[in-house]
Design a protein around this motif. Structure first.
Motif, PDB file in Angstrom:
ATOM      1  N   TYR A  48       0.838  -1.201   0.000  1.00  0.00           N
ATOM      2  CA  TYR A  48       0.000   0.000   0.000  1.00  0.00           C
ATOM      3  C   TYR A  48       0.877   1.256   0.000  1.00  0.00           C
ATOM      4  CZ  TYR A  48      -4.213  -2.746   1.001  1.00  0.00           C
ATOM      5  OH  TYR A  48      -5.260  -3.624   0.946  1.00  0.00           O
ATOM      6  N   LEU A  49       1.963   1.236   0.768  1.00  0.00           N
ATOM      7  CA  LEU A  49       2.880   2.372   0.806  1.00  0.00           C
ATOM      8  C   LEU A  49       3.436   2.652  -0.587  1.00  0.00           C
ATOM      9  CD1 LEU A  49       4.669   4.498   2.227  1.00  0.00           C
ATOM     10  CD2 LEU A  49       6.296   2.648   2.661  1.00  0.00           C
ATOM     11  N   GLU A  50       3.865   1.607  -1.290  1.00  0.00           N
ATOM     12  CA  GLU A  50       4.410   1.793  -2.638  1.00  0.00           C
ATOM     13  C   GLU A  50       3.374   2.409  -3.574  1.00  0.00           C
ATOM     14  OE1 GLU A  50       5.969  -1.950  -3.948  1.00  0.00           O
ATOM     15  OE2 GLU A  50       7.736  -1.786  -2.671  1.00  0.00           O
ATOM     16  N   GLU A  51       2.135   1.959  -3.482  1.00  0.00           N
ATOM     17  CA  GLU A  51       1.077   2.521  -4.326  1.00  0.00           C
ATOM     18  C   GLU A  51       0.801   3.981  -3.945  1.00  0.00           C
ATOM     19  OE1 GLU A  51      -2.437   0.089  -4.705  1.00  0.00           O
ATOM     20  OE2 GLU A  51      -1.220  -1.720  -4.492  1.00  0.00           O
ATOM     21  N   ALA A  52       0.791   4.269  -2.658  1.00  0.00           N
ATOM     22  CA  ALA A  52       0.525   5.631  -2.198  1.00  0.00           C
ATOM     23  C   ALA A  52       1.633   6.590  -2.624  1.00  0.00           C
ATOM     24  CB  ALA A  52       0.373   5.650  -0.677  1.00  0.00           C
ATOM     25  N   VAL A  53       2.873   6.135  -2.610  1.00  0.00           N
ATOM     26  CA  VAL A  53       3.989   6.986  -3.033  1.00  0.00           C
ATOM     27  C   VAL A  53       3.825   7.375  -4.501  1.00  0.00           C
ATOM     28  CG1 VAL A  53       6.482   6.976  -3.496  1.00  0.00           C
ATOM     29  CG2 VAL A  53       5.618   6.208  -1.283  1.00  0.00           C
ATOM     30  N   ARG A  54       3.332   6.435  -5.314  1.00  0.00           N
ATOM     31  CA  ARG A  54       3.084   6.763  -6.729  1.00  0.00           C
ATOM     32  C   ARG A  54       1.946   7.782  -6.863  1.00  0.00           C
ATOM     33  NH1 ARG A  54       4.766   1.365  -7.461  1.00  0.00           N
ATOM     34  NH2 ARG A  54       2.704   0.448  -7.174  1.00  0.00           N
ATOM     35  N   ASP A  55       0.909   7.630  -6.033  1.00  0.00           N
ATOM     36  CA  ASP A  55      -0.239   8.549  -6.101  1.00  0.00           C
ATOM     37  C   ASP A  55       0.047   9.891  -5.429  1.00  0.00           C
ATOM     38  OD1 ASP A  55      -1.760   6.681  -7.459  1.00  0.00           O
ATOM     39  OD2 ASP A  55      -2.873   6.036  -5.677  1.00  0.00           O
ATOM     40  N   LEU A  56       0.919   9.887  -4.434  1.00  0.00           N
ATOM     41  CA  LEU A  56       1.220  11.098  -3.653  1.00  0.00           C
ATOM     42  C   LEU A  56       2.725  11.394  -3.713  1.00  0.00           C
ATOM     43  CD1 LEU A  56      -0.853  10.032  -0.509  1.00  0.00           C
ATOM     44  CD2 LEU A  56      -1.580  11.650  -2.274  1.00  0.00           C
ATOM     45  N   PRO A  57       3.256  11.734  -4.888  1.00  0.00           N
ATOM     46  CA  PRO A  57       4.708  11.886  -5.017  1.00  0.00           C
ATOM     47  C   PRO A  57       5.293  13.005  -4.157  1.00  0.00           C
ATOM     48  CG  PRO A  57       3.613  12.706  -6.982  1.00  0.00           C
ATOM     49  CD  PRO A  57       2.562  12.065  -6.117  1.00  0.00           C
ATOM     50  N   ASP A  58       4.491  13.975  -3.760  1.00  0.00           N
ATOM     51  CA  ASP A  58       4.984  15.072  -2.922  1.00  0.00           C
ATOM     52  C   ASP A  58       4.819  14.790  -1.430  1.00  0.00           C
ATOM     53  OD1 ASP A  58       5.698  16.518  -5.189  1.00  0.00           O
ATOM     54  OD2 ASP A  58       3.693  17.414  -5.339  1.00  0.00           O
ATOM     55  N   GLY A  59       4.237  13.634  -1.084  1.00  0.00           N
ATOM     56  CA  GLY A  59       4.047  13.285   0.327  1.00  0.00           C
ATOM     57  C   GLY A  59       5.393  13.012   0.982  1.00  0.00           C
ATOM     58  N   PRO A  60       5.628  13.537   2.165  1.00  0.00           N
ATOM     59  CA  PRO A  60       6.907  13.281   2.848  1.00  0.00           C
ATOM     60  C   PRO A  60       7.073  11.778   3.133  1.00  0.00           C
ATOM     61  CG  PRO A  60       5.642  15.008   3.950  1.00  0.00           C
ATOM     62  CD  PRO A  60       4.755  14.400   2.931  1.00  0.00           C
ATOM     63  N   PRO A  61       8.187  11.194   2.713  1.00  0.00           N
ATOM     64  CA  PRO A  61       8.376   9.750   2.874  1.00  0.00           C
ATOM     65  C   PRO A  61       8.228   9.264   4.311  1.00  0.00           C
ATOM     66  CG  PRO A  61      10.085  10.666   1.476  1.00  0.00           C
ATOM     67  CD  PRO A  61       9.300  11.816   2.026  1.00  0.00           C
ATOM     68  N   VAL A 111       6.431  10.543   6.755  1.00  0.00           N
ATOM     69  CA  VAL A 111       5.030  10.607   7.160  1.00  0.00           C
ATOM     70  C   VAL A 111       4.260   9.439   6.529  1.00  0.00           C
ATOM     71  CG1 VAL A 111       2.901  11.968   6.985  1.00  0.00           C
ATOM     72  CG2 VAL A 111       5.071  13.092   7.533  1.00  0.00           C
ATOM     73  N   LEU A 112       4.526   9.170   5.263  1.00  0.00           N
ATOM     74  CA  LEU A 112       3.842   8.057   4.599  1.00  0.00           C
ATOM     75  C   LEU A 112       4.239   6.713   5.217  1.00  0.00           C
ATOM     76  CD1 LEU A 112       3.953   9.219   0.868  1.00  0.00           C
ATOM     77  CD2 LEU A 112       1.998   9.232   2.437  1.00  0.00           C
ATOM     78  N   PHE A 113       5.522   6.569   5.589  1.00  0.00           N
ATOM     79  CA  PHE A 113       5.957   5.327   6.239  1.00  0.00           C
ATOM     80  C   PHE A 113       5.220   5.140   7.564  1.00  0.00           C
ATOM     81  CE2 PHE A 113       8.567   2.931   9.173  1.00  0.00           C
ATOM     82  CZ  PHE A 113       8.805   1.771   8.448  1.00  0.00           C
ATOM     83  N   GLU A 114       5.148   6.196   8.355  1.00  0.00           N
ATOM     84  CA  GLU A 114       4.432   6.119   9.640  1.00  0.00           C
ATOM     85  C   GLU A 114       2.977   5.735   9.416  1.00  0.00           C
ATOM     86  OE1 GLU A 114       5.474   6.551  12.849  1.00  0.00           O
ATOM     87  OE2 GLU A 114       7.529   6.756  12.139  1.00  0.00           O
ATOM     88  N   ARG A 115       2.366   6.343   8.436  1.00  0.00           N
ATOM     89  CA  ARG A 115       0.948   6.137   8.161  1.00  0.00           C
ATOM     90  C   ARG A 115       0.636   4.720   7.667  1.00  0.00           C
ATOM     91  NH1 ARG A 115      -2.167   9.892   3.733  1.00  0.00           N
ATOM     92  NH2 ARG A 115      -3.936   8.536   3.343  1.00  0.00           N
ATOM     93  N   PHE A 116       1.482   4.195   6.784  1.00  0.00           N
ATOM     94  CA  PHE A 116       1.173   2.928   6.145  1.00  0.00           C
ATOM     95  C   PHE A 116       1.839   1.701   6.773  1.00  0.00           C
ATOM     96  CE2 PHE A 116      -0.133   5.883   2.892  1.00  0.00           C
ATOM     97  CZ  PHE A 116      -1.275   5.291   2.395  1.00  0.00           C
ATOM     98  N   VAL A 117       3.027   1.862   7.335  1.00  0.00           N
ATOM     99  CA  VAL A 117       3.769   0.665   7.757  1.00  0.00           C
ATOM    100  C   VAL A 117       4.038   0.609   9.266  1.00  0.00           C
ATOM    101  CG1 VAL A 117       5.905  -0.650   7.428  1.00  0.00           C
ATOM    102  CG2 VAL A 117       4.862   0.519   5.488  1.00  0.00           C
ATOM    103  N   ARG A 118       4.441   1.688   9.873  1.00  0.00           N
ATOM    104  CA  ARG A 118       4.885   1.666  11.278  1.00  0.00           C
ATOM    105  C   ARG A 118       3.857   1.043  12.218  1.00  0.00           C
ATOM    106  NH1 ARG A 118       9.673   2.547  13.529  1.00  0.00           N
ATOM    107  NH2 ARG A 118       9.966   4.379  12.268  1.00  0.00           N
ATOM    108  N   TRP A 119       2.579   1.320  11.999  1.00  0.00           N
ATOM    109  CA  TRP A 119       1.530   0.832  12.903  1.00  0.00           C
ATOM    110  C   TRP A 119       1.407  -0.703  12.910  1.00  0.00           C
ATOM    111  CZ3 TRP A 119      -2.580  -2.074  11.221  1.00  0.00           C
ATOM    112  CH2 TRP A 119      -2.800  -2.113   9.855  1.00  0.00           C
ATOM    113  N   THR A 120       1.989  -1.370  11.923  1.00  0.00           N
ATOM    114  CA  THR A 120       1.860  -2.835  11.843  1.00  0.00           C
ATOM    115  C   THR A 120       2.747  -3.561  12.828  1.00  0.00           C
ATOM    116  OG1 THR A 120       3.545  -3.073  10.095  1.00  0.00           O
ATOM    117  CG2 THR A 120       1.279  -2.695   9.403  1.00  0.00           C
ATOM    118  N   ARG A 121       3.685  -2.866  13.461  1.00  0.00           N
ATOM    119  CA  ARG A 121       4.625  -3.529  14.384  1.00  0.00           C
ATOM    120  C   ARG A 121       3.999  -3.804  15.715  1.00  0.00           C
ATOM    121  NH1 ARG A 121      10.454  -1.589  13.747  1.00  0.00           N
ATOM    122  NH2 ARG A 121      10.129  -0.810  15.810  1.00  0.00           N
TER     123      ARG A 121
END
Length: 124
Positions: A99-112, A114-124
């Motif tokens: 999902y993070l990889e897809e979001a980075v393509r859709d939101l190229p100006d999103g801070p990496p 912030v996107l990592f925290e939003r999509f991946v960090r919570w899974t730990r």
């Protein structure tokens, strides 16, 4: 095997039938061994209960906001559903990374970060 015995399983659970009937996706039972297949309806053994449909909290792209609550996706209800489906392990983290990889393509100006925290960090 009786149709009532068939109904307690999913229609595709063929190993459980043990006879010459093959369940289909359309609520019928096809009898094997005939030149032209005979089709008979499955018997209803219980009253059909209405299913309450709750809307799924899915991402609306390209903004990646929840289509139900409007929060950044994955919102809390989406995270709970994903945890129920995949558990808190590697499978969930790998899915979140996709999902993070897809979001980075859709939101190229999103801070990496912030996107990592939003999509991946919570899974730990």
């Amino acid at each position: 095997m009786k149709a009532a015995a068939l109904s307690h399983h999913t229609r595709r659970c063929l190993p459980c039938t043990g006879d010459d009937a093959e369940a289909t996706d359309h609520g019928t039972r096809q009898i094997k061994g005939t030149q032209q297949a005979a089709v008979e309806p499955l018997a209803q053994t219980e009253a059909v209960q209405p299913v309450m449909h709750t809307p799924e909290h899915l991402a609306e792209r390209p903004a990646w906001d929840c289509g139900v609550c409007g929060q950044p996706w994955p919102c809390a209800p989406a995270r709970e559903r994903l945890i129920r489906q995949y558990g808190r392990g590697t499978a969930l983290a790998m899915l979140a990374w996709q999902y993070l990889e897809e979001a980075v393509r859709d939101l190229p100006d999103g801070p990496p970060g912030v996107l990592f925290e939003r999509f991946v960090r919570w899974t730990r």
